[in-house]
Design a protein around this motif. Structure first.
Motif, mmCIF file in Angstrom:
data_model
loop_
_atom_site.group_PDB
_atom_site.id
_atom_site.type_symbol
_atom_site.label_atom_id
_atom_site.label_comp_id
_atom_site.label_asym_id
_atom_site.label_seq_id
_atom_site.Cartn_x
_atom_site.Cartn_y
_atom_site.Cartn_z
ATOM 1 N N ILE A 201 -54.625 85.440 -0.020
ATOM 2 C CA ILE A 201 -53.525 86.404 0.124
ATOM 3 C C ILE A 201 -54.081 87.799 0.373
ATOM 4 O O ILE A 201 -53.615 88.534 1.248
ATOM 5 C CB ILE A 201 -52.643 86.388 -1.142
ATOM 6 C CG1 ILE A 201 -51.977 85.024 -1.305
ATOM 7 C CG2 ILE A 201 -51.588 87.493 -1.081
ATOM 8 C CD1 ILE A 201 -51.322 84.819 -2.650
ATOM 9 N N VAL A 202 -55.105 88.175 -0.401
ATOM 10 C CA VAL A 202 -55.717 89.497 -0.248
ATOM 11 C C VAL A 202 -56.370 89.644 1.122
ATOM 12 O O VAL A 202 -56.253 90.683 1.784
ATOM 13 C CB VAL A 202 -56.752 89.734 -1.374
ATOM 14 C CG1 VAL A 202 -57.607 90.963 -1.061
ATOM 15 C CG2 VAL A 202 -56.040 89.896 -2.706
ATOM 16 N N GLU A 203 -57.043 88.593 1.584
ATOM 17 C CA GLU A 203 -57.700 88.646 2.890
ATOM 18 C C GLU A 203 -56.684 88.837 4.004
ATOM 19 O O GLU A 203 -56.891 89.643 4.930
ATOM 20 C CB GLU A 203 -58.497 87.356 3.120
ATOM 21 C CG GLU A 203 -59.030 87.200 4.541
ATOM 22 C CD GLU A 203 -59.886 88.367 5.007
ATOM 23 O OE1 GLU A 203 -59.836 88.674 6.219
ATOM 24 O OE2 GLU A 203 -60.595 88.974 4.170
ATOM 25 N N ARG A 204 -55.565 88.134 3.923
ATOM 26 C CA ARG A 204 -54.528 88.275 4.941
ATOM 27 C C ARG A 204 -53.909 89.670 4.898
ATOM 28 O O ARG A 204 -53.617 90.272 5.930
ATOM 29 C CB ARG A 204 -53.444 87.215 4.733
ATOM 30 C CG ARG A 204 -53.943 85.792 4.972
ATOM 31 C CD ARG A 204 -52.931 84.752 4.510
ATOM 32 N NE ARG A 204 -51.750 84.731 5.359
ATOM 33 C CZ ARG A 204 -51.660 84.055 6.492
ATOM 34 N NH1 ARG A 204 -52.690 83.345 6.930
ATOM 35 N NH2 ARG A 204 -50.558 84.079 7.203
ATOM 36 N N LEU A 205 -53.757 90.178 3.683
ATOM 37 C CA LEU A 205 -53.194 91.517 3.525
ATOM 38 C C LEU A 205 -54.125 92.575 4.105
ATOM 39 O O LEU A 205 -53.703 93.466 4.857
ATOM 40 C CB LEU A 205 -52.930 91.759 2.036
ATOM 41 C CG LEU A 205 -52.046 92.934 1.618
ATOM 42 C CD1 LEU A 205 -51.468 92.663 0.235
ATOM 43 C CD2 LEU A 205 -52.811 94.241 1.607
ATOM 44 N N ASP A 232 -49.892 92.611 -9.895
ATOM 45 C CA ASP A 232 -51.000 93.199 -10.664
ATOM 46 C C ASP A 232 -52.349 92.790 -10.088
ATOM 47 O O ASP A 232 -53.283 93.611 -9.998
ATOM 48 C CB ASP A 232 -50.906 92.775 -12.131
ATOM 49 C CG ASP A 232 -49.714 93.395 -12.848
ATOM 50 O OD1 ASP A 232 -49.171 94.396 -12.330
ATOM 51 O OD2 ASP A 232 -49.326 92.860 -13.911
ATOM 52 N N GLU A 233 -52.476 91.514 -9.695
ATOM 53 C CA GLU A 233 -53.732 91.035 -9.143
ATOM 54 C C GLU A 233 -54.049 91.705 -7.806
ATOM 55 O O GLU A 233 -55.191 92.082 -7.535
ATOM 56 C CB GLU A 233 -53.677 89.512 -8.964
ATOM 57 C CG GLU A 233 -53.818 88.733 -10.250
ATOM 58 C CD GLU A 233 -55.173 88.954 -10.893
ATOM 59 O OE1 GLU A 233 -56.175 88.470 -10.340
ATOM 60 O OE2 GLU A 233 -55.228 89.638 -11.932
ATOM 61 N N ILE A 234 -53.048 91.845 -6.970
ATOM 62 C CA ILE A 234 -53.258 92.489 -5.666
ATOM 63 C C ILE A 234 -53.675 93.946 -5.845
ATOM 64 O O ILE A 234 -54.603 94.428 -5.167
ATOM 65 C CB ILE A 234 -51.986 92.379 -4.805
ATOM 66 C CG1 ILE A 234 -51.803 90.925 -4.337
ATOM 67 C CG2 ILE A 234 -52.049 93.315 -3.599
ATOM 68 C CD1 ILE A 234 -50.481 90.651 -3.680
#
Length: 319
Positions: A201-205, A232-234
């Protein structure tokens, strides 16, 4: 078949009223008395049953919720409670029962059938998580409600250049999240049926931000965890400011879409027809736009299968 009863059980879903209307009017067409059971199985046990006429279901096809109300009942799960329900039907000479609801409601219907009551189920749940049918009553309306909400949130996400995480219903099934996410162009969709890797998810963001994208929409089905956790994780991993919206019970309400009204009308009429034909212990469904009926045991023994090709399509379109 002279007398039939209909009840709604479990969570309400837009289109339940249309199904009740169709059942009552189909029965009247065939000269059969129809009775409405109020407050689900709880009302069935304690005789909250009233005869319904054509006028009883006038002007309800467009209304959300259920005019018969719904209630959960622990007592009905017992042998004593089930016998109370059977006795109420026998006392009134009611020979058939139509149950509109989800899998829990169908298990109750199956118990009634085992005790000699001819029972037919109609799948009514916004989660679309009942096997042996392509769609359940209420799913399309909930889907459109969610898409409309996402569209509005995206306006704010764009204006403030932020990441928004939207939590939708779907404890065990990701249909709402997946269909709404694809229809609204969400960048990431988290569902119970697929692996949800926070690093992905973070990589796509971050990939989107590298090419100049200023906002992101992430859809989370409640079954995979809290939207606040992912927010919170992001923020921890990227430092990006996030906002959370939990849509909640707004997804259950509202006037049913034309599709749900059509589906409910077809299923409600089919349920009456099945009872007239002498069938019992069956669930009405729809496959490839054709109304079908399957044995309760067949439906309840299977697990709902989400079409993961839609999930892969959503991933490829949201790069």
């Amino acid at each position: 078949m002279q007398k039939i009863a209909v009840l709604t059980s479990g969570g309400d879903a837009p289109g339940m009223n249309a199904a009740v209307r169709a059942a009552v009017r189909r029965a009247a067409y065939h000269g059969i008395q129809m009775y409405g059971v109020y407050h689900g199985y709880e009302g069935l046990m304690y005789g909250d049953i009233q005869e319904m006429t054509l006028g009883s279901v006038g002007d309800i096809i467009h209304r959300g919720g259920t005019i018969l109300y719904s209630a959960r009942s622990e007592e009905f799960k017992t042998e004593v409670g089930q016998q109370k329900a059977v006795d109420q039907l026998n006392r009134r000479g009611i020979e058939g029962l139509i149950v509109i609801g989800g899998d829990g409601s169908f298990r109750g219907a199956q118990k009634m059938s085992e005790k000699g009551v001819r029972t037919i189920g109609i799948p009514g749940t916004i989660d679309n998580d009942i096997p042996c049918t392509d769609f359940t009553i209420g799913f399309d309306t909930a889907l459109n409600t969610v898409v409309e909400a996402i569209d509005k949130i995206r306006d704010t996400a764009t204006s403030h250049e932020r990441t928004y995480i939207i939590e939708v219903m779907g404890r065990d099934a990701g249909d709402i999240a997946l269909w709404a996410g694809l229809a609204a162009g969400a960048e990431s969709i988290l569902i119970p049926e697929a692996e949800n890797d926070i690093e992905d998810i973070v990589e796509r963001l971050e990939s989107g931000h590298r090419r100049g994208k200023k906002h992101t929409i992430i859809i989370v089905a409640e079954g995979v965890g809290s939207a606040n956790y992912y927010a919170d994780e992001i923020k921890r991993l990227t430092g990006l400011e996030t906002r959370v919206t939990v849509l909640g019970h707004i997804q259950r309400g509202g006037s049913p879409t034309a599709f749900d009204r059509m589906l409910a009308s077809r299923m409600g009429a089919a349920a009456v027809d099945l009872l007239i034909e002498g069938k019992r212990d069956r669930m009405v469904g729809i496959r490839n736009n054709v109304i079908v009926d399957v044995d309760f045991q067949e439906a309840l023994s299977q697990k709902h299968q989400l079409d993961l090709s839609i999930y892969q399509l959503a991933r490829t379109l949201s790069i």
